[in-house]
Design a protein around this motif. Sequence first.
Motif, PDB file in Angstrom:
ATOM      1  N   LYS A 204      -5.634  -3.358  -1.344  1.00 11.80           N
ATOM      2  CA  LYS A 204      -4.764  -4.288  -0.638  1.00 11.80           C
ATOM      3  C   LYS A 204      -4.836  -5.639  -1.312  1.00 11.80           C
ATOM      4  O   LYS A 204      -5.929  -6.128  -1.593  1.00 11.80           O
TER       5      LYS A 204
ATOM      6  N   LYS B 136       7.570 -17.687   1.661  1.00 14.61           N
ATOM      7  CA  LYS B 136       8.273 -16.446   1.969  1.00 14.61           C
ATOM      8  C   LYS B 136       9.643 -16.420   1.302  1.00 14.61           C
ATOM      9  O   LYS B 136      10.228 -15.367   1.110  1.00 14.61           O
TER      10      LYS B 136
ATOM     11  N   PHE C 209       6.300  -8.884  -5.489  1.00 15.45           N
ATOM     12  CA  PHE C 209       6.636  -7.595  -4.862  1.00 15.45           C
ATOM     13  C   PHE C 209       7.243  -6.637  -5.888  1.00 15.45           C
ATOM     14  O   PHE C 209       6.903  -5.452  -5.916  1.00 15.45           O
TER      15      PHE C 209
ATOM     16  N   LEU D  80       4.660  -5.209  -8.390  1.00  8.33           N
ATOM     17  CA  LEU D  80       3.756  -4.245  -7.753  1.00  8.33           C
ATOM     18  C   LEU D  80       4.485  -2.968  -7.394  1.00  8.33           C
ATOM     19  O   LEU D  80       3.937  -1.876  -7.478  1.00  8.33           O
TER      20      LEU D  80
ATOM     21  N   GLU E  31      -1.212  -1.782  -1.178  1.00  5.30           N
ATOM     22  CA  GLU E  31      -0.617  -2.463  -0.027  1.00  5.30           C
ATOM     23  C   GLU E  31      -0.650  -3.974  -0.221  1.00  5.30           C
ATOM     24  O   GLU E  31      -1.557  -4.505  -0.843  1.00  5.30           O
ATOM     25  N   ILE E  32       0.374  -4.614   0.327  1.00  4.09           N
ATOM     26  CA  ILE E  32       0.483  -6.059   0.175  1.00  4.09           C
ATOM     27  C   ILE E  32       0.426  -6.708   1.554  1.00  4.09           C
ATOM     28  O   ILE E  32       1.083  -6.252   2.484  1.00  4.09           O
ATOM     29  N   VAL E  33      -0.368  -7.751   1.661  1.00  4.79           N
ATOM     30  CA  VAL E  33      -0.388  -8.539   2.894  1.00  4.79           C
ATOM     31  C   VAL E  33       0.017  -9.964   2.529  1.00  4.79           C
ATOM     32  O   VAL E  33      -0.681 -10.643   1.778  1.00  4.79           O
ATOM     33  N   LEU E  34       1.162 -10.368   3.044  1.00  8.22           N
ATOM     34  CA  LEU E  34       1.666 -11.705   2.728  1.00  8.22           C
ATOM     35  C   LEU E  34       1.250 -12.680   3.822  1.00  8.22           C
ATOM     36  O   LEU E  34       1.419 -12.417   5.009  1.00  8.22           O
ATOM     37  N   ARG E  35       0.716 -13.799   3.412  1.00  6.13           N
ATOM     38  CA  ARG E  35       0.506 -14.894   4.358  1.00  6.13           C
ATOM     39  C   ARG E  35       1.438 -16.006   3.862  1.00  6.13           C
ATOM     40  O   ARG E  35       1.141 -16.685   2.891  1.00  6.13           O
ATOM     41  N   PRO E  36       2.611 -16.122   4.516  1.00  7.50           N
ATOM     42  CA  PRO E  36       3.571 -17.122   4.051  1.00  7.50           C
ATOM     43  C   PRO E  36       2.949 -18.510   4.173  1.00  7.50           C
ATOM     44  O   PRO E  36       2.258 -18.784   5.160  1.00  7.50           O
TER      45      PRO E  36
ATOM     46  N   GLU F  19      -7.960 -18.014   6.239  1.00 10.22           N
ATOM     47  CA  GLU F  19      -7.550 -16.910   7.127  1.00 10.22           C
ATOM     48  C   GLU F  19      -7.787 -15.556   6.477  1.00 10.22           C
ATOM     49  O   GLU F  19      -8.278 -14.622   7.104  1.00 10.22           O
ATOM     50  N   PHE F  20      -7.448 -15.451   5.215  1.00  9.08           N
ATOM     51  CA  PHE F  20      -7.701 -14.182   4.519  1.00  9.08           C
ATOM     52  C   PHE F  20      -9.194 -13.879   4.504  1.00  9.08           C
ATOM     53  O   PHE F  20      -9.612 -12.733   4.640  1.00  9.08           O
TER      54      PHE F  20
ATOM     55  N   PHE G  99     -10.004 -12.559   7.864  1.00  6.58           N
ATOM     56  CA  PHE G  99      -9.366 -11.252   8.026  1.00  6.58           C
ATOM     57  C   PHE G  99     -10.105 -10.190   7.205  1.00  6.58           C
ATOM     58  O   PHE G  99     -10.288  -9.057   7.644  1.00  6.58           O
TER      59      PHE G  99
ATOM     60  N   ASP H 187      -9.773  -7.947   5.125  1.00  8.75           N
ATOM     61  CA  ASP H 187      -9.316  -6.640   4.656  1.00  8.75           C
ATOM     62  C   ASP H 187      -8.293  -6.690   3.517  1.00  8.75           C
ATOM     63  O   ASP H 187      -7.294  -5.973   3.535  1.00  8.75           O
TER      64      ASP H 187
ATOM     65  N   ASP I  16      -8.542  -7.055  -1.011  1.00  8.44           N
ATOM     66  CA  ASP I  16      -9.547  -7.028  -2.070  1.00  8.44           C
ATOM     67  C   ASP I  16      -9.433  -8.220  -3.008  1.00  8.44           C
ATOM     68  O   ASP I  16     -10.346  -8.521  -3.751  1.00  8.44           O
TER      69      ASP I  16
ATOM     70  N   GLN J  87       5.909   1.489  -1.062  1.00  4.52           N
ATOM     71  CA  GLN J  87       5.284   0.176  -1.016  1.00  4.52           C
ATOM     72  C   GLN J  87       5.182  -0.330   0.424  1.00  4.52           C
ATOM     73  O   GLN J  87       6.168  -0.345   1.140  1.00  4.52           O
ATOM     74  N   LYS J  88       3.963  -0.712   0.807  1.00  4.57           N
ATOM     75  CA  LYS J  88       3.747  -1.222   2.161  1.00  4.57           C
ATOM     76  C   LYS J  88       3.516  -2.720   2.095  1.00  4.57           C
ATOM     77  O   LYS J  88       2.584  -3.176   1.444  1.00  4.57           O
TER      78      LYS J  88
ATOM     79  N   LYS K  84       3.068  -6.100   4.559  1.00  8.66           N
ATOM     80  CA  LYS K  84       2.905  -6.633   5.914  1.00  8.66           C
ATOM     81  C   LYS K  84       2.692  -8.129   5.840  1.00  8.66           C
ATOM     82  O   LYS K  84       2.365  -8.674   4.791  1.00  8.66           O
TER      83      LYS K  84
ATOM     84  N   PHE L 252      -6.314 -11.480  14.104  1.00  2.01           N
ATOM     85  CA  PHE L 252      -5.204 -11.332  13.167  1.00  2.01           C
ATOM     86  C   PHE L 252      -4.422 -10.062  13.459  1.00  2.01           C
ATOM     87  O   PHE L 252      -4.976  -9.080  13.941  1.00  2.01           O
TER      88      PHE L 252
END
Lengths: 403, 76
Positions: free
Chosen positions: A139, A146, A155, A158, A166-171, A189-190, A193, A195, A197, B57-58, B60, B70
């Motif tokens: 991840k 954004k 995006f 990848l 997996e991608i987790v965006l924090r705008p 915050e990350f 959180f 989760d 890498d 592709q995921k 979030k 969170f």
Amino acid sequence: MTDAAQSITVSELTAQIKNNLEAKFDNIWISGEISNFNHYGSGHMYFTLKDDQAEIKAVMFRGYNQYLRFKPEDGMQVLTGGRITVYEKRGYYQISIKQMEPSGIGTLYLAFEALKNKLAEEGLFDEEKKLSLPRFPRKIGVITSKFGAAVQDIFQVLKRRAPFVEIVLRPAQVQGEGAAQDIANAISEFNKFKDVDVIILGRGGGSLEDLWPFNEEAVACAIIDSKLPIISAVGHETDFSISDMVADYRAPTPSAAAEIISLSSTEIQDYLNGYESRIDNSISNLLERLWQKLDDLYLRHAKRKPQDIIDLQNKELTNLFSRFVKAMMRSRELENLKLMPLYEKLTALNPKSILERGYSVAFKLPERKIIRSASDVRSDQDFELLTAKGAFSAKKIKDIKEQ
Amino acid sequence: MANKKKEFDFEQAFAQLEEIVNKLESGQETLEKSLELFEEGIKLTEICRNKLDSADQKIKELVKKSDNTFELEDIK
């Protein structure tokens, strides 16, 4: 009441403004900082002059700027001489510059240098303080606007290279008031959180002012405090920010950051193929060693009840093969049974199958050594022949001359 | 809570494969064990391949809630 007769047109008003302004500011000197500097193919330079309260559009035409003794850049403090002109069509005014001199280094540059020196003294750019990047991130955390190009670039790359990541965006707000704090918050915050890498911190190109949040201490400290590795990818290749320097890795652009952090499917395939062929080879070696052992066993015991021994050996081998094949069947689809050639090779090595193809083995007596050369046996000497079905004694008559 | 660690992990799979291959290449294992290792190794490479193929592709968005926890939400 106002009626049409008392009003004037936009053109008339603008003409009056133009006359007044241009007459009043016909020859002026102003100092300010350059930003949004653009040097067009036409040769003209367009930029903004500003201080902390106000800004004014500026143009320096080719005829004048070709005599400049320095290269104007964003953030530079300059002293300029020229006149105000009004551009009626668009309703704005600008300073049309005839002369320009640098007046010391821009304040942003000074601030940049000051923070850089401070952080360097604290040892915060040291290589040993940097975290290593994961080889196969599951991840990836992304901190950027954004709505910018950077997020789409990341995006896209990848998706093409590693869609399984997996991608987790924090705008985050990446320019203007409050941006530095928002970026710093995003990093922490990350870290709470946990989760992901690795984090990509990015934004596309922009003026020095636009990129400024990435030069602020709040961002630098958040990066340094982060337990998750961070790749900084701010602006274009030529832009360097404090965030680039304190981050665990600096990528020239957001796309490059995504590229660096993702092993592509093809690269992973290569690794897998490598492992697979090593597995195949070692199993193949193992089984060949086993054949040799069984051959030895056979030779040592063939003196007594050779047929029994052969049967025993074949039973063991058949058993082994069926387990081996079952293992293959279970673990793979039949159509991509890449180990088939190996299986065939091993089958071919089986002494029994060799005998069944019509060959026999000759043993010298009494020691029962395999005869490999005509000279191993004298004329008139007895020896033994082993066929697929039974053995019998034989006698050498004479050597046959090879032609 | 967002902190599950159950997902497939290439890093781990590759470490496992490396170990299997090293054991097999050492030639120290019994036939029984070697066949087991072989089977396990091939299975692992297959799982990895499937993982590569099953690629959607995921993406979030990380959203901080008022109680400081969170949540991962779809990107609007």
